[in-house]
Design a protein around this motif. Structure first.
Motif, short mmCIF file in Angstrom:
data_model
loop_
_atom_site.label_atom_id
_atom_site.label_comp_id
_atom_site.label_asym_id
_atom_site.label_seq_id
_atom_site.Cartn_x
_atom_site.Cartn_y
_atom_site.Cartn_z
N UNK A 586 0.83 -1.21 0.00
CA UNK A 586 0.00 0.00 0.00
C UNK A 586 0.87 1.26 0.00
N UNK A 587 1.93 1.27 0.84
CA UNK A 587 2.79 2.46 0.91
C UNK A 587 3.59 2.66 -0.37
N UNK A 588 4.01 1.57 -1.02
CA UNK A 588 4.72 1.71 -2.29
C UNK A 588 3.79 2.30 -3.35
N UNK A 589 2.56 1.85 -3.37
CA UNK A 589 1.59 2.37 -4.33
C UNK A 589 1.32 3.84 -4.11
N UNK A 590 1.27 4.24 -2.84
CA UNK A 590 1.00 5.65 -2.54
C UNK A 590 2.18 6.52 -2.93
#
Length: 590
Positions: A586-590
């Motif tokens: 999720x953090x990589x996508x953000x």
């Protein structure tokens, strides 16, 4: 033409030279009286030829050794080569004649062999007090004359005869004569040992063989550094930063700019664009400190002993490929009579900026932002007898994350190689009590695949009224993260009174602060920056950092994308691997 020395003899003589320098350093710190030399080992020693080239150096503080050729060239203006006699001993500390700064007093003795001047034995050591405007250290002063005694190439001994008026002058102009005079005696003993050992080396192998060996060793070290520089692509590499203030004009940042110009097998460090000189002691002697910082940076980056299988002699050869430029009238090349005693934080930052500038082209040798500062504290007071007590303390800090490993915690990094003072020694001799000395826990190290180092926190409590001067910086500019890593945290200084509970935050540098009984001064050093993407850090290492108290559970989640579950297993937390994978995605996508 002198015949070249064979490789085996060359290695033997090189080892003997290094051994002599080490013996000189050992004599100096073991015989000294003040804790800054006896415990911290704020010193350097070595041998030099007639042209003032460094032939060997003790494994001491890099600042001292690289500056000694500057001392010798400064002394030459007062004592030319033909004025030296056997048994002479010269004292020198003038920052505008080659010295690193005025408290670093140099002792130089000539080496004669068979009636000929063949070189010099020399050392420097930081003296606890030279009679300056404030005890121990100075910052907010008007000029170099307020730094205390300026000793410009004066003979302590003239052909073996002691210069009693000069000894009396020094004794009468320091607040702690027993420490200063004892330390000078230790320096003389170390220099005498160097003279004797250099003469013995020549008696064993012959003067011409030894001198030819020193030339070959210097050429060898120079060739090794040029070989490493040549691997760096040609270009101009720039890094910038700032210093908090000059110790007087608060809120006025001092710009720093480093341009590293690589051309073939040589390099120039250009400091144009950095601050103009300032009206306090927060300037840097050009020959004795600015140049030395740049020499150190490239030797540390490119000739680290533990990354080379070859033997690397420590000598003048490592200085030759490096040119240093700083405009006259700038903070790194001030004009007499500007004061220049409080100069260490600036040169730490120069080294750090050189690393930052070159990181894109030599990432495998670089670090994230280091603390790159110096917390140098002078605690002092007057005893009931009327005598002064003065204590100098160097506080540890932290390094930035590195390729393949985290930044070391609570260490003396970059230019400084001093050691800490045993708290028991402090408590026995001085009216100070150390209330706290541990790893900093109020601010996390910079997050990264390899995190920055954790800083140190130290609290000293006054048992009597006294004074304090603190030379430092970086309360306002945090060490940077690199290659996706996050920044570290700034330093801070607190002053709290045990009795009243009053708490004040101090700037990084201040002069002559009056302290009362129960005042506790607490220093928090910067934490290092992170190296690489924090989301690539091994989750187990993140858990270890939480269990060790370096970071909190919230930091683990926010900075590293690591989810920890509370468990009742004696440790308190365990990895939730599935939740961690989901959160990191999720953090990589953000």
């Amino acid at each position: 033409m002198t015949q070249e020395v064979d490789p085996i003899t060359l290695q033997v003589i090189g080892g003997a030279l290094h051994s002599i320098a080490e013996q000189m350093g050992n004599v100096l710190y073991r015989m000294s009286y003040s804790s800054i030399i006896r415990e911290s080992q704020d010193l350097g020693a070595g041998l030099f030829d007639r042209d003032y080239n460094t032939l060997c150096e003790s494994d001491s503080t890099p600042m001292h050794i690289g500056s000694l050729p500057g001392y010798l060239r400064g002394i030459e203006k007062t004592v030319p080569l033909d004025a030296w006699k056997p048994g002479d001993c010269v004292i020198h500390n003038h920052p505008y004649y080659g010295a690193s700064h005025s408290p670093d007093i140099g002792i130089v003795m000539p080496v004669f062999f068979e009636g000929e001047l063949v070189g010099f034995s020399a050392n420097t050591a930081h003296h606890v007090d030279i009679g300056a405007a404030t005890p121990g250290l100075v910052i907010d002063i008007p000029d170099v004359y307020a730094e205390g005694m300026l000793l410009n190439g004066l003979k302590l001994f003239n052909e073996g005869v002691r210069n009693e008026p000069l000894w009396k002058y020094i004794r009468d102009n320091t607040r702690v004569p027993s420490l200063v005079m004892g330390d000078l005696e230790a320096q003389i003993a170390a220099a005498e040992l160097g003279v004797q050992r250099f003469q013995q080396l020549m008696a064993t192998y012959g003067k011409e063989t030894v001198l030819q060996a020193t030339r070959q060793l210097m050429d060898y070290t120079e060739d090794m550094l040029r070989r490493e520089i040549e691997k760096i692509p040609d270009g101009d590499y720039v890094a910038e930063g700032f210093l908090d203030d000059d110790g007087r004009n608060r809120g006025v940042h001092l710009p720093l700019k480093v341009t590293v110009k690589v051309r073939g097998d040589a390099v120039e460090v250009d400091l144009t664009g950095s601050s103009a000189q300032v009206p306090t002691a927060f300037n840097v002697p050009f020959d004795g400190s600015t140049k030395v910082a740049c020499y150190f940076a490239f030797r540390a980056l490119l000739l680290d002993t533990y990354t080379h299988e070859e033997y690397i002699p420590q000598n003048e050869g490592s200085f030759r490929p490096v040119k240093v430029t700083a405009p006259l009238g700038s903070i790194f090349n001030p004009i007499m009579p500007a004061a220049a005693e409080a100069r260490f934080s600036q040169i730490q930052r120069v080294v750090d900026l050189i690393i930052k500038a070159l990181a894109p082209v030599i990432p495998e040798k670089s670090t994230a932002g280091n603390a790159a500062v110096l917390s140098f504290a002078a605690y002092s007071g007057v005893r009931p007898s009327g005598d002064y007590w003065v204590f100098l303390e160097v506080n540890e800090a932290a390094m930035g994350g590195r390729p393949g490993s985290d930044g070391p915690d609570t260490v003396e990094e970059l230019m400084r190689n001093t050691r800490n003072n045993p708290l028991e020694d402090l408590g026995m001799h001085l009216p100070l009590i150390c209330d706290r000395y541990e790893v900093r826990d109020d601010a996390p190290p910079g997050a990264g695949k390899f995190r920055g180092g954790a800083g140190v926190v130290k609290s000293q409590r006054y048992l009597t009224p006294g004074f304090m001067t603190h030379e430092s910086d970086r309360n306002e500019d945090a060490p940077w993260g690199i290659f996706g890593g996050k920044d570290g945290h700034c330093s801070k200084v607190e002053l709290r009174n045990d009795t009243t509970g009053k708490l004040e935050y101090q700037p990084a540098k201040f002069s002559g602060l009056r302290t009362e009984v129960g005042d506790v001064v607490t220093y928090y050093s910067p934490t290092g920056g992170g190296f690489g993407d924090p989301l690539e850090r091994d989750p187990q290492k993140v858990l270890d950092d939480v269990l060790d108290g370096f970071i909190t559970v919230d930091h683990a989640r926010a900075d590293y994308g690591v989810v920890l579950a509370e468990v009742d297993d004696g440790y308190g937390f365990a990895l939730d691997r599935e939740a961690t994978r989901a959160l990191r995605a999720q953090q990589r996508g953000a």
